[in-house]
Design an enzyme around this catalytic site. Structure first.
Site, PDB file in Angstrom:
ATOM      1  CG  ASP A 198      -2.179   0.751   0.973  1.00 26.12           C
ATOM      2  OD1 ASP A 198      -2.467   1.279  -0.021  1.00 26.12           O
ATOM      3  OD2 ASP A 198      -2.944   1.002   1.892  1.00 26.12           O
ATOM      4  CG  ASP A 239      -8.782   1.367   2.380  1.00 23.62           C
ATOM      5  OD1 ASP A 239      -7.713   0.723   2.307  1.00 23.62           O
ATOM      6  OD2 ASP A 239      -9.045   2.251   1.596  1.00 23.62           O
TER       7      ASP A 239
END
Length: 341
Positions: A198, A239
C-alpha cells in the site's frame, strides 16, 4: 460458482486497487459505512462448521505480488487502450460477479421463506461442449439471483453511485464472510505484506491513484461531496476487506474458546481508530493516503496489547482454524466410543 472460485475473484477484485482513501469529505459516513460492514461481515463469518479451506503462509506472502501485478496491468491498460473500452469489459465482468455476490448476501434472508428442499437439493449444470465444467446451485440461489440480476442491470446502465456502493458492500461482506486466514500468523504475514504494498504504490508511484480515478467499477465506495470539481470521495474496498478478515478471525477465536467476544472488540476498535487516523492525516495533508499504513498497526497493536494484558499470547498464536475444523467430529467420536465401552 464454487466457494474457492468466488473467494479468488473477490480477493483479486479487492486487491487490485483496494487500499486507498482519496479526498474524503463526508468523514462520518465513511467511518460508519466501513465499520458497520466489517461488523456485519465478521458475524456472518461465524458458522457452525469451521472453514475447511484456509489461506496458507505461502499464499499470504504471494498476495501482495499478485495484487501488484493486477494493479500494474490495469494501469498499463488504461494508459495504452481506450478508457471506455477497458471499463466496458470490466463492467461486464463485475455484472456477473455482482450477481453472485448480491445473491450470496441476500440468500440467508430469502431462504427462510422458501421450502426446505429448495435450500438443500443441489442442481448440477454442465457447460455444453465442456462437460468437465459444471456449476452447482440450489433453487433458493436462483431465486436470490433474480433481484441481484435486476440490480446489476441498473448499475450497468446507470452507473449510479448508490448502486456502486451496494455492490461494493456486497463484495466486502462476502469477502470477510468467506475468506479464512486460518491463523493469526498467516494474518500477520498478509497484513504486513499489504502494508508495504500500500505504501509503495501510493507514495512512490502514481499508479494507485491513477487507476482508482480511471477504474469505473464497484471496487471502491463513492461518497458525494459539495465540490463540483471533485464530486465524489473514494474509499477502496481493500480498506474494508483486508483488515476485516483479520478482525473476523479474532471473533472466531473468541467463539472457539466458548467465551464472550473480547479480542474481537479490541481488533474492531483498532480498525475504527485506524480508519479515523487515516482520514485525519489525509485531511491534514490534503493528499491521498494508503489507509493500511494506519489501519494495520492499529488493528494488530490493539489486539496484541489486549492479549499481552490477559496473558493469552500463546493461545492466540497457536490458534489454527484448519485444525479446529476436525475437532467437533473428533469429540463426537470420543463420546460415542466411551458409550460403547
Amino acid at each position: 460458482m464454487k466457494n474457492t472460485e468466488r473467494i479468488a475473484n473477490l480477493a483479486l477484485a479487492g486487491l487490485t486497487l483496494a487500499p486507498l482513501v482519496v479526498k474524503v469529505d463526508p468523514n462520518l459516513n465513511v467511518i460508519l459505512t466501513a465499520s458497520l460492514t466489517v461488523f456485519v461481515g465478521c458475524y456472518r463469518s461465524v458458522k457452525p462448521t469451521p472453514p475447511t479451506e484456509t489461506m496458507s503462509n505461502e499464499h499470504a506472502m504471494r498476495f501482495p505480488f499478485v495484487g501488484s501485478a493486477m494493479l500494474l496491468s490495469l494501469f498499463l491498460l488504461f494508459k495504452f487502450l481506450s478508457k471506455d473500452l477497458v471499463n466496458t469489459v470490466l463492467t461486464g465482468y463485475f455484472f456477473v460477479l455482482g450477481i453472485v455476490a448480491l445473491s450470496a448476501t441476500l440468500l440467508p434472508f430469502i431462504k427462510r421463506f422458501l421450502p426446505k428442499h429448495w435450500n438443500e437439493d443441489l442442481i448440477v449444470w454442465r457447460f455444453p461442449y465442456f462437460r468437465s465444467l459444471e456449476i452447482e446451485f440450489t433453487k433458493s440461489q436462483v431465486v436470490a439471483g433474480i433481484p441481484g440480476t435486476f440490480f446489476c442491470a441498473w448499475y450497468a446502465l446507470q452507473k449510479h453511485w448508490l448502486a456502486n456502493n451496494i455492490l461494493g458492500l456486497a463484495f466486502c461482506i462476502q469477502g470477510i464472510e468467506m475468506l479464512s486466514l486460518g491463523s493469526f500468523k498467516t494474518g500477520a504475514i498478509l497484513l504486513a505484506g499489504l502494508f508495504v504494498y500500500d505504501i509503495f504504490w501510493v507514495f512512490f508511484t502514481p499508479v494507485m491513484v491513477s487507476v482508482a480515478k480511471s477504474f469505473d467499477a464497484p471496487i471502491k465506495l463513492l461518497f458525494p461531496t459539495a465540490d463540483s470539481a471533485r464530486p465524489f470521495s473514494m474509499l477502496g474496498l481493500g480498506d474494508i476487506v483486508i483488515p476485516g478478515i483479520f478482525v473476523a478471525l479474532a471473533l472466531r477465536f473468541d467463539v472457539s474458546r466458548g467465551k464472550q467476544p473480547q479480542y474481537f472488540k479490541s481488533a474492531f476498535v483498532g480498525y475504527t481508530v485506524g480508519l479515523v487516523l487515516t482520514i485525519v492525516v489525509m485531511n491534514w495533508f490534503q493528499a491521498a493516503q494508503p489507509a493500511l499504513l494506519y489501519i494495520v498497526p492499529s488493528v494488530i497493536g490493539f489486539l496484541a496489547a489486549h492479549c499481552l494484558w490477559n496473558g493469552d499470547v500463546k493461545q492466540l498464536l497457536e490458534f489454527d482454524e484448519s485444525k479446529t475444523a476436525n475437532s467437533p467430529q473428533e469429540s463426537a467420536d470420543d463420546k460415542s466410543s466411551k458409550k460403547v465401552e
